[in-house]
Design a protein around this motif. Structure first.
Motif, PDB file in Angstrom:
ATOM      1  N   LEU A 134       0.829  -1.205   0.000  1.00  0.00           N
ATOM      2  CA  LEU A 134       0.000   0.000   0.000  1.00  0.00           C
ATOM      3  C   LEU A 134       0.863   1.255   0.000  1.00  0.00           C
ATOM      4  CD1 LEU A 134      -3.052  -0.200   2.432  1.00  0.00           C
ATOM      5  CD2 LEU A 134      -2.982   0.426   0.018  1.00  0.00           C
TER       6      LEU A 134
ATOM      7  N   LEU B 216      -9.798   8.203  -6.807  1.00  0.00           N
ATOM      8  CA  LEU B 216      -8.560   8.492  -6.086  1.00  0.00           C
ATOM      9  C   LEU B 216      -8.847   8.866  -4.638  1.00  0.00           C
ATOM     10  CD1 LEU B 216      -5.536   8.673  -6.269  1.00  0.00           C
ATOM     11  CD2 LEU B 216      -5.731  11.030  -7.006  1.00  0.00           C
TER      12      LEU B 216
ATOM     13  N   LEU C 296     -10.359  16.560  -1.299  1.00  0.00           N
ATOM     14  CA  LEU C 296     -11.654  16.783  -0.648  1.00  0.00           C
ATOM     15  C   LEU C 296     -12.332  15.447  -0.379  1.00  0.00           C
ATOM     16  CD1 LEU C 296     -13.967  18.688   0.258  1.00  0.00           C
ATOM     17  CD2 LEU C 296     -14.884  18.454  -2.032  1.00  0.00           C
TER      18      LEU C 296
ATOM     19  N   SER D 139      -6.725   3.605   1.862  1.00  0.00           N
ATOM     20  CA  SER D 139      -5.361   3.149   2.120  1.00  0.00           C
ATOM     21  C   SER D 139      -4.808   3.802   3.386  1.00  0.00           C
ATOM     22  CB  SER D 139      -4.468   3.441   0.916  1.00  0.00           C
ATOM     23  OG  SER D 139      -4.588   4.787   0.546  1.00  0.00           O
TER      24      SER D 139
ATOM     25  N   LEU E 298       3.351  15.203  -6.675  1.00  0.00           N
ATOM     26  CA  LEU E 298       3.138  16.270  -5.700  1.00  0.00           C
ATOM     27  C   LEU E 298       4.415  16.543  -4.920  1.00  0.00           C
ATOM     28  CD1 LEU E 298      -0.417  15.435  -4.311  1.00  0.00           C
ATOM     29  CD2 LEU E 298       0.275  17.431  -5.625  1.00  0.00           C
TER      30      LEU E 298
ATOM     31  N   TRP F  17      -1.425  15.205   0.471  1.00  0.00           N
ATOM     32  CA  TRP F  17      -2.592  15.337  -0.397  1.00  0.00           C
ATOM     33  C   TRP F  17      -3.511  16.465   0.032  1.00  0.00           C
ATOM     34  CZ3 TRP F  17      -3.521  13.130  -5.002  1.00  0.00           C
ATOM     35  CH2 TRP F  17      -2.594  12.178  -5.403  1.00  0.00           C
TER      36      TRP F  17
ATOM     37  N   PHE G  57      -6.276  16.175  -8.500  1.00  0.00           N
ATOM     38  CA  PHE G  57      -5.490  16.132  -7.266  1.00  0.00           C
ATOM     39  C   PHE G  57      -6.130  16.985  -6.181  1.00  0.00           C
ATOM     40  CE2 PHE G  57      -1.040  14.361  -8.183  1.00  0.00           C
ATOM     41  CZ  PHE G  57      -1.557  13.449  -9.078  1.00  0.00           C
TER      42      PHE G  57
ATOM     43  N   PHE H 103      -9.614   5.789  -2.788  1.00  0.00           N
ATOM     44  CA  PHE H 103      -8.403   5.001  -2.588  1.00  0.00           C
ATOM     45  C   PHE H 103      -7.537   5.605  -1.481  1.00  0.00           C
ATOM     46  CE2 PHE H 103      -3.866   4.398  -3.490  1.00  0.00           C
ATOM     47  CZ  PHE H 103      -3.801   3.019  -3.320  1.00  0.00           C
ATOM     48  N   LEU H 104      -7.379   6.926  -1.519  1.00  0.00           N
ATOM     49  CA  LEU H 104      -6.549   7.584  -0.501  1.00  0.00           C
ATOM     50  C   LEU H 104      -7.139   7.382   0.889  1.00  0.00           C
ATOM     51  CD1 LEU H 104      -5.691  10.945  -2.281  1.00  0.00           C
ATOM     52  CD2 LEU H 104      -4.103   9.125  -1.689  1.00  0.00           C
TER      53      LEU H 104
END
Lengths: 274, 348, 433
Positions: free
Chosen positions: A9, C216, C301, C223, A20, C239, C296, C219-220
């Protein structure tokens, strides 16, 4: 098993975060150094990137300090206005009986979601009518008004979570509704107020479109439009300069974020604007 | 101060919650508004306090008509279920707030805060914030704040609901002590019959926005006005038996009780027998059945008896009785304590 | 009772005024403006009245009689003080005096007559035809090119030319330089092929970005939810930053990544890849970068909201799932996702609305380029009305573009209202007095 899938992960997360991270890292590096021509690795230290601090970078541009002052005035005034209007309106909507309360509440939710940017053409013309076009005051009023539904929404949430009994106890103790609000309820929503203040300040600090459209003149320039103009006017991009300005511009944002992370998360988590 | 609520009517929108209610609380009396949730007891309390408007009828404090006065102008102290202490103020500031609103001098406020704090025994906590206090201490602060301006009436809205069992016992007598010492007229709203019975001079038992019966705890327990009142008071609760009145009170399958003396009863009836009035230790007419459940309680046991007609009767027997499950028994009933209710639920 | 209403009114009115001035009025004005031809050239306040030579060609189309047009064209020639003074400065005092003496206060119906009169000059004759033509022009009595401030002034001038009252009305309309009401904006929108192009672009942009964002973001959130706190916090910060960084700065970072001397080009150059502008090289490049830039920000958000709803799932449910032998993926599939339905729906509808209408990041990055290939509807509205390189800002047409978005905005916000338990929200205040 668990740690292996965790590693997997982390690897994926690291991979998609790379762009980024590269941007953040080089944002800092490039602001104080110069890369080789056609490359990206820093070659020499370059403090000249920061020359905008002590000289005007080209003739027509206002001084950075003037612009920074404008930005601060803009952000601080909008934040104060939003807070001042929100704490009263939200309290009324949350706690007071008055005619058409239902209608106002429905209106508030709709406005909360409504994409304000679509109104910019009409607002542009309204400001011309009002004679506030191309003035800092005009943009401040517009920005504050557009942030208002969000602010009221957030503050209403905080008011709603104050127990009714506190209010009843105050009334029973003989205090007027205004005094109950001022002395008993307002202190309970201070965290919310602080969060809203910080949030609105950041929103004002970053705002670009409104000053661009509504106050394009040099007198009312803010950091966003200043930086955009510097980038747009350059025939050959000087990213060292851009990035130094960028770091200068972002410093207060980062500082505020680090200091008030918890409060901000409250709002970003609960609210949804943006 | 005597509180007099007359022909009180309360509506929320189109629904009428309380209609034509009358209640008088004598000076210095403590009365309980008892009932299940939704019976209108809190609504009544809020109407008396001034938080809710009175849609019909009048409210008098003594001789003064306060029907249309806002809460601020009535002299009412309220203790809320969650105490509603002001979190940002110290204990002293909390207690002194009603006086501060009256614009009294700081010195006088301090003096009176000290005085009342001694009365409720929190003199050592005055500098703390409410968050730093235990539930019982918060309760005392709330009492002090409600009492400090010597109100005409003290209203207590489920004041013990948020306390654990041990504290509840302590605060029960504490609140009663304060009420007696200050001589204030008090109204306690509760859904707990034990609280109502142990703390109050009189109980007003409410149901669906009406007062079902109003009398002293003993009177209410011993001669409930209705089936509802009988079922609400008493722990373990009263048992009800369907019976047919003829030459006797026939319970079916051979069980019968004699007709009560001096009462003319006829037809389908409900008998109410409290557990303490039926059991092996009692004389009187026998009822036979089979033991279906034994619940030891220490000093005494709770015993369920299944009658042949399929109805259940509860008994309290002193421990050491040696009874067993499914044992057939035939025990005495105290006839003078028998409650008989008509088909409409009223007591005959 | 009255006091409470009064306090309510006092508390709500500042916000109410702000909302009326900057929401309600603009919504109404957007509708109004979209039915006007308002632009830089008409101005936004009133206008004046002026007929120009080029207007003459349009006059018969506007219903003005030929007679009137002739009158306007050849309104005749006259010896007036003004025309003589003008003549004197051009052609000298001697000629002017002679003309004044020969034809005192004379009028001529046509240029031929006027030129004939000019031929009569003897002391210092105008010899060339060209000179006489120019001189004749000076005596022409016409309202063409004249500015009249009010409608009445214009009407007086027109009637002085003996033009019938019936023709005055259409003439006034043509002569008015301010904005007027019209439906031509919508006809134009309907006809222009670019309109469809922008609409399709918008659909591409919104759907691609939305899918990217939500996936995304989810997923963020998932994870980082399963990772140890410290690591999760690091990634969350990485992020979260795009959300709070000023857009101008954030997009500048992307410009630096993608320009032809930028990071990507410089990284790939040693591998023999041509240096190109990765943002504007082609439409595909443009769209990719746009989706990434917005994605991104949008993903962060999603991450924040999804994370908080994840944390709201009671931990015991995960223990129960683990006891039942569910692996991580099965926990996600059977425990988490079913409970994330509402947050996902919420984010999707909310972002649809904001993606449809916001153009800030596109303006700062591709600005609709290359060509107009990444120009979305909202950006087109902005370009038309507020930032037009042609110089003439067409407020009316821009408002017509914006009106479509305003209507969609109102409809979607009304749907958004359904997300809330409105009954509970309007629960009556509990203090009644």
């Amino acid at each position: 098993m668990r740690s292996r899938s965790n590693l997997f992960l982390i690897a994926i997360l690291a991979l998609i975060s790379t762009p980024l991270v590269i941007m953040y890292v080089f944002q800092l590096i490039d602001s104080v150094s110069r890369p080789a021509l056609g490359g990206f690795l820093p070659q020499t230290w370059e403090l000249g990137n920061w020359r905008f601090l002590w000289e005007t970078i080209d003739s027509a541009r206002p001084s950075i300090w003037r612009v920074t002052f404008n930005t601060f005035v803009f952000a601080a005034s909008t934040a104060l206005l939003v807070c001042a209007f929100s704490i009263t309106a939200a309290y009324a909507l949350s706690r007071l009986n008055f005619p058409a309360r239902r209608f106002f509440l429905a209106g508030l939710i709709m406005l909360h979601a409504f994409p304000t940017i679509t109104l910019i053409i009409a607002i542009f013309i309204v400001l011309q009518f009002l004679g506030l076009y191309d003035s800092l005051i005009g943009v401040i009023l517009v920005k504050a008004a557009l942030e208002l539904p969000f602010g009221i929404w957030i503050m209403k949430g905080f008011y709603d979570s104050v127990p009714w009994e506190i209010e009843m106890a105050g009334v029973q103790d003989g205090a007027s509704r205004f005094r109950v609000w001022r002395e008993l309820i307002l202190p309970q929503v201070k965290p919310g107020l602080a969060a809203l203040l910080i949030f609105s300040f950041l929103a004002g600090w970053s705002e670009f479109i409104l000053p661009l459209v509504l106050a394009p003149g040099a007198d009312a320039q803010v950091l966003a439009t200043y930086m955009n103009a510097v980038i747009a006017d350059d025939m050959r991009p000087d990213y060292g300069l851009f990035k130094a300005i960028g770091v200068f511009y972002a410093l207060p944002v980062i500082a505020v974020y680090l200091l008030f992370q918890k409060q901000l998360m409250n709002i970003y988590g609960g609210g949804t604007k943006g | 101060m005597r509180i007099h609520l007359q022909n009180f009517k309360k509506t929320f929108g189109d629904t009428t919650v309380i209609e034509d209610m009358n209640l008088t609380v004598e000076d210095g009396e403590m009365i309980a508004l008892l009932g299940p949730s939704g019976c209108g007891k809190s609504t009544t309390l809020f109407a008396i306090s001034g938080i809710h408007k009175i849609n019909g009828g009048t409210l008098h404090f003594g001789d003064k008509d306060v029907t249309n006065l806002p809460a601020q102008e009535r002299s009412v102290g309220v203790v809320f279920q969650n105490y509603a202490l002001y979190p940002h103020m110290s204990v002293a500031q909390n207690i002194g707030f009603p006086l501060k609103v009256q614009k009294l001098k700081t010195a006088e406020i301090n003096a009176r805060v000290g005085e009342i704090a001694e009365l409720v025994q929190i003199g050592n906590l005055l500098d703390r914030k409410p968050m730093q206090l235990s539930g019982g201490q918060q309760q005392r602060v709330a009492l002090a704040r409600a009492l400090i301006r010597k109100p005409d009436v003290l209203l207590l809205d489920e004041p013990l609901a948020n306390l654990d069992a041990k504290l509840r016992l302590e605060m029960r007598s504490e609140i009663r002590r304060l009420q007696r010492e200050t001589g204030i007229t008090a109204i306690l709203v509760t859904h707990d019959q034990i609280e109502a019975m142990s703390m109050c001079d009189r109980i007003a038992l409410m149901k669906d926005g009406r007062i079902e019966q109003i009398s002293t705890p003993t009177q209410m327990y011993e001669s409930p006005a209705s089936h509802y009142v009988a079922s609400f008071l008493g722990n373990p609760p009263i048992s009800f038996l369907q019976a047919k009145a003829d030459a006797s009170l026939d319970l079916g399958h051979g069980n019968a009780l004699p007709l009560p003396i001096g009462k003319a009863v006829q037809g389908e009836l409900t008998l109410g027998i409290r557990p303490e009035h039926f059991g092996p230790q009692h004389d009187g007419p026998k009822i036979s059945g089979q033991i279906s459940f034994i619940e030891p309680q220490g000093r005494e046991d709770l015993i369920d008896v299944m009658l042949p007609c399929g109805q259940k009767l509860r008994a309290i027997a002193p421990s050491g009785h040696g009874l067993k499950l499914e044992q057939d028994i035939s025990w005495g009933t105290q006839m003078d304590r028998l409650h008989i209710f008509g088909a409409d639920g009223t007591r005959l | 009772m009255n006091k409470q209403k009064l306090l309510g009114a006092a508390f709500i009115s500042p916000a109410l005024i702000a909302v009326i001035v900057f929401f309600l009025v603009p919504v109404i004005l957007t509708v109004v403006f979209s039915f006007t031809n308002m632009s830089t050239s008409t101005g936004i306040l009133g206008g004046e009245y002026q007929l120009t030579q080029s207007d003459l060609d349009d006059l018969s189309g506007a219903g003005v009689s030929d007679e009137a047009i002739t009158l306007l064209q050849g309104a005749g020639y006259a010896m007036t003080d003004e025309s003589l003074t003008a003549f004197e400065t051009e052609f000298g005092k001697t000629r002017a005096d002679e003309l004044a003496q020969k034809f005192p206060d004379a009028t001529f119906d046509s240029r031929r007559d006027m030129e004939r009169a000019l031929k009569e000059l003897r002391t210092d004759p105008l010899r060339s035809t060209r000179e006489r033509k120019a001189a004749a022009e000076l005596f022409r009595q016409s309202i063409l090119g004249q500015r009249y401030e009010t409608k009445d002034d214009f009407a007086n001038a027109v009637s002085a030319l003996n033009i019938s009252a019936a023709d005055t009305q259409p003439l006034t309309e043509v002569a008015y330089t301010g904005w007027t009401f019209t439906t031509q904006n919508f006809e134009l929108l309907w006809q222009l092929p670019a309109t469809w192009r922008y609409a399709i672009n918008t659909v591409i942009y919104v759907s691609l970005t939305l899918v990217f964002n939500v996936t995304l973001g989810l997923f963020l959130a998932l994870s980082t939810f399963f990772l140890p706190d410290r690591i999760a916090q690091t990634f969350r910060t990485i992020w979260f930053l795009p959300r709070i960084l000023p857009p101008v700065l954030y997009v500048m970072m992307w410009q630096w990544m993608t320009w032809d001397q930028g990071f990507i080009s410089s990284l790939l150059a040693p591998l023999g890849v041509d240096r190109i502008d990765w943002m504007r090289h082609s439409a595909v490049h443009g769209w990719t970068v746009l989706v990434l830039i917005n994605g991104f920000v949008g993903a962060s958000l999603g991450m924040i909201l999804f994370s908080s709803s994840l944390r709201a799932i009671p931990q015991t449910q995960f223990y129960a799932a683990q006891v039942d032998g569910a692996g991580r993926w099965q926990q996600i599939r059977y425990v988490i996702l079913p409970q994330m339905r509402w947050p996902i729906l919420f984010i999707t509808s909310y972002q649809t609305l904001s993606l449809l209408t916001s153009f800030e990041y596109i303006l700062l990055s591709t600005d609709g380029g290359p060509g107009r290939q990444t120009e979305v509807w909202a950006l087109a509205a902005y370009h038309t009305a507020l930032s037009n390189y042609g110089g003439n800002l067409e407020y009316g047409l821009g408002a017509a573009y914006a009106l479509a978005l305003v209507i969609i905005g109102i409809i979607l916000s009304a749907i958004y209202l359904r997300f809330f338990n409105f009954r509970e929200l309007v629960a009556k205040p509990r203090i009644e007095q």
